[in-house]
Design a protein around this motif. Structure first.
Motif, short mmCIF file in Angstrom:
data_model
loop_
_atom_site.label_atom_id
_atom_site.label_comp_id
_atom_site.label_asym_id
_atom_site.label_seq_id
_atom_site.Cartn_x
_atom_site.Cartn_y
_atom_site.Cartn_z
N ILE A 1 -46.28 -34.33 38.40
CA ILE A 1 -46.48 -34.43 37.40
C ILE A 1 -45.59 -33.36 36.44
N GLY A 2 -45.54 -32.61 36.98
CA GLY A 2 -44.39 -31.35 36.81
C GLY A 2 -43.22 -32.01 37.14
N LEU B 1 -37.16 -30.27 41.51
CA LEU B 1 -39.01 -29.37 41.96
C LEU B 1 -38.90 -31.31 42.92
N THR B 2 -38.38 -32.13 42.75
CA THR B 2 -38.81 -33.06 43.52
C THR B 2 -38.96 -32.71 44.88
N LEU B 3 -37.46 -31.84 45.03
CA LEU B 3 -37.46 -31.48 46.32
C LEU B 3 -38.21 -30.41 47.06
N SER C 1 -44.71 -25.41 46.97
CA SER C 1 -44.45 -26.56 45.34
C SER C 1 -44.88 -26.48 44.07
N THR C 2 -46.34 -26.74 44.35
CA THR C 2 -46.77 -26.63 43.24
C THR C 2 -47.33 -25.39 42.04
N TYR D 1 -42.87 -23.24 36.52
CA TYR D 1 -41.27 -23.54 35.97
C TYR D 1 -41.63 -24.63 34.32
N LEU D 2 -42.32 -24.59 34.51
CA LEU D 2 -42.95 -26.39 33.66
C LEU D 2 -43.28 -25.46 32.42
N ARG D 3 -44.13 -24.94 32.51
CA ARG D 3 -45.31 -23.93 31.84
C ARG D 3 -44.18 -23.28 30.83
#
Length: 445
Positions: free
Chosen positions: A375-376, A392-394, A428-429, A435-437
């Protein structure tokens, strides 16, 4: 058209997410079942090397078709935000450019695949006894890849205009076609890997033609209109910036597959590649509802971001992470309890059955935490932030999994390959959540 999509900005988040996620989940489920049944059929009716061959070839087909997927996801993000901002003309222009890009690029890469098939297969790990069945399969399914690319481009666009049920059908119809044709071509006509490839190719065509029919029919307000086919540089840059995230991710996955296949062949031979083939299919199938939540999240987040409804975007993230984490935990429990029974679905080979259950358990150890990472990275793609979305995807495949696949087998052999998966998931999570927060806190201040 905005009347159709407006509910993305008004309906209750939990209800809306279910409405978007359930069809996406069903579609992914059926597509995953399709690939699982394909693997079961070739494993039971052709042999262990057939499983290894499918494991080698399908990533090549998906690498080429991921061009369409990237263009579709990137363009649908722009379309969602354009609809949220009431810019209908831009939505039509983006869609026309998506079609031109997908057709031109997928056909080009298929031609290259036909002329350089042998070295490509070797690059992806068609070593030893795997080469012959892999070539039989590859040279048939390559012709169906442009149809698959077009379907992958159209699927997220269909969801972006508020028709998730039709997006689901783009995966359901070809799956049923493939399963039926597998039985006919492999079991009854005894066509072996050529028959498996022919069934897959026809199923790709069914999917692509269904998407074409949808956008030509009255069911879609977003139409295929030739006047929008002419490439506009500003639109092209925007699609590539966002779609490139998906394409680079799939490219990274393909590099990972190359490294995995060579590492597995080095430490465990052809059988270890077949083990990974089973694990990969179980991952695709078991995680379908989590991936469905992620797919359902994208148009909601994109639309509300375009409408400057920041609080609604934040609530969508929280709801999606909650739903996905609960589902992922249930999946984790199921895998831990029944690994041997799951492995036995795919093969009767005693050597394969002796190895696969333990590998399956190790690879799935971090399943409960994966939703936040998915989701992030999807959030930044939905709101048009290409660079953080890409990074983030990588994280999992590129920054962690590939190095770990190189390093851990030096100490733990083939087991090190399976250990790399949960370690990469956790790392990775953790980075994605931090970063998302920070980003959400900054935006809400």
């Amino acid at each position: 058209m905005n009347k159709i999509a407006n509910e993305l900005g008004t309906e209750k988040i939990s209800k809306l997410l279910l409405k978007q996620a359930i069809p996406a989940s069903i579609g992914i489920l059926v597509m995953s079942l399709n690939m699982i049944v394909d693997t079961i059929f070739v494993g039971q009716w052709i042999g262990v090397m057939a499983i290894a061959a499918v494991t080698v070839v399908l990533p090549i087909a998906f690498l080429i078709s991921s061009i369409g997927m990237g263009i579709g996801i990137g363009g649908s993000s722009i379309i969602s935000r354009a609809l949220g901002a009431d810019k209908t003309e831009k939505a039509f222009l983006v869609f026309g450019n998506q079609i031109t890009l997908t057709v031109a690029l997928s056909v080009t890469f298929v031609i290259l695949g036909v002329f350089f098939g042998q070295p490509i297969l070797q690059l992806f790990g068609a070593n030893g006894d795997i080469m012959t069945p892999a070539a039989d399969y590859f040279y048939v399914i390559i012709w169906g890849v442009p149809f698959l690319a077009f379907a992958m481009m159209g699927n997220p666009v269909i969801r972006a205009v508020g028709k998730p049920n039709y997006a689901m059908m783009t995966m359901i119809y070809p799956a049923f076609a493939n399963i039926i044709l597998d039985v006919v071509f492999i079991k009854f006509l005894n066509l072996g890997m050529y028959g498996a490839g022919l069934a897959t190719t026809i199923s790709y065509a069914v999917s692509g033609l269904f998407v074409l029919w949808f956008f030509l029919s009255k069911r879609s307000d977003l139409k295929i209109m030739p006047k929008y086919f002419k490439i506009k540089l500003s639109i092209l840059k925007e699609i590539i910036a966002l779609g490139g995230v998906t394409i680079v991710r799939q490219g990274t996955i393909s590099i990972l597959v190359i490294i995995l296949n060579f590492t597995l062949f080095k430490y465990g031979g052809e059988v270890s590649i077949a083990v990974y083939g089973i694990i990969n299919r179980v991952m695709m199938f078991s995680l379908f509802p989590v991936l469905g939540v992620t797919q359902g999240f994208l148009p909601i987040a994109g639309y509300n971001y375009g409408a400057n409804n920041t609080e609604r975007v934040y609530q969508t993230i929280k709801t999606a992470v909650l739903f996905g984490t609960v589902i992922a935990t249930v999946i984790f429990i199921g895998i831990m309890l029944f690994p041997t029974q799951i492995a036995a679905i795919f093969t009767k080979d005693t050597e394969l059955l002796a190895i696969t259950p333990d590998a399956l358990v190790i690879a799935f150890l971090a399943t409960p935490v994966i939703t936040a990472q998915l989701i992030g990275s999807a959030y930044f793609q939905a709101i048009g932030k290409a660079l953080p979305a890409l990074l983030l995807t990588l994280l999992k495949q590129g920054f962690f999994l590939i190095p770990l696949v190189f390093i851990l087998p030096c100490f733990y052999g083939v087991t090190g390959v399976w250990m790399a998966f949960p370690i990469a998931d956790v790392l990775s999570t953790a980075i994605t959540v931090i970063y998302l927060r920070r980003n959400l806190a900054k935006n809400r201040d």
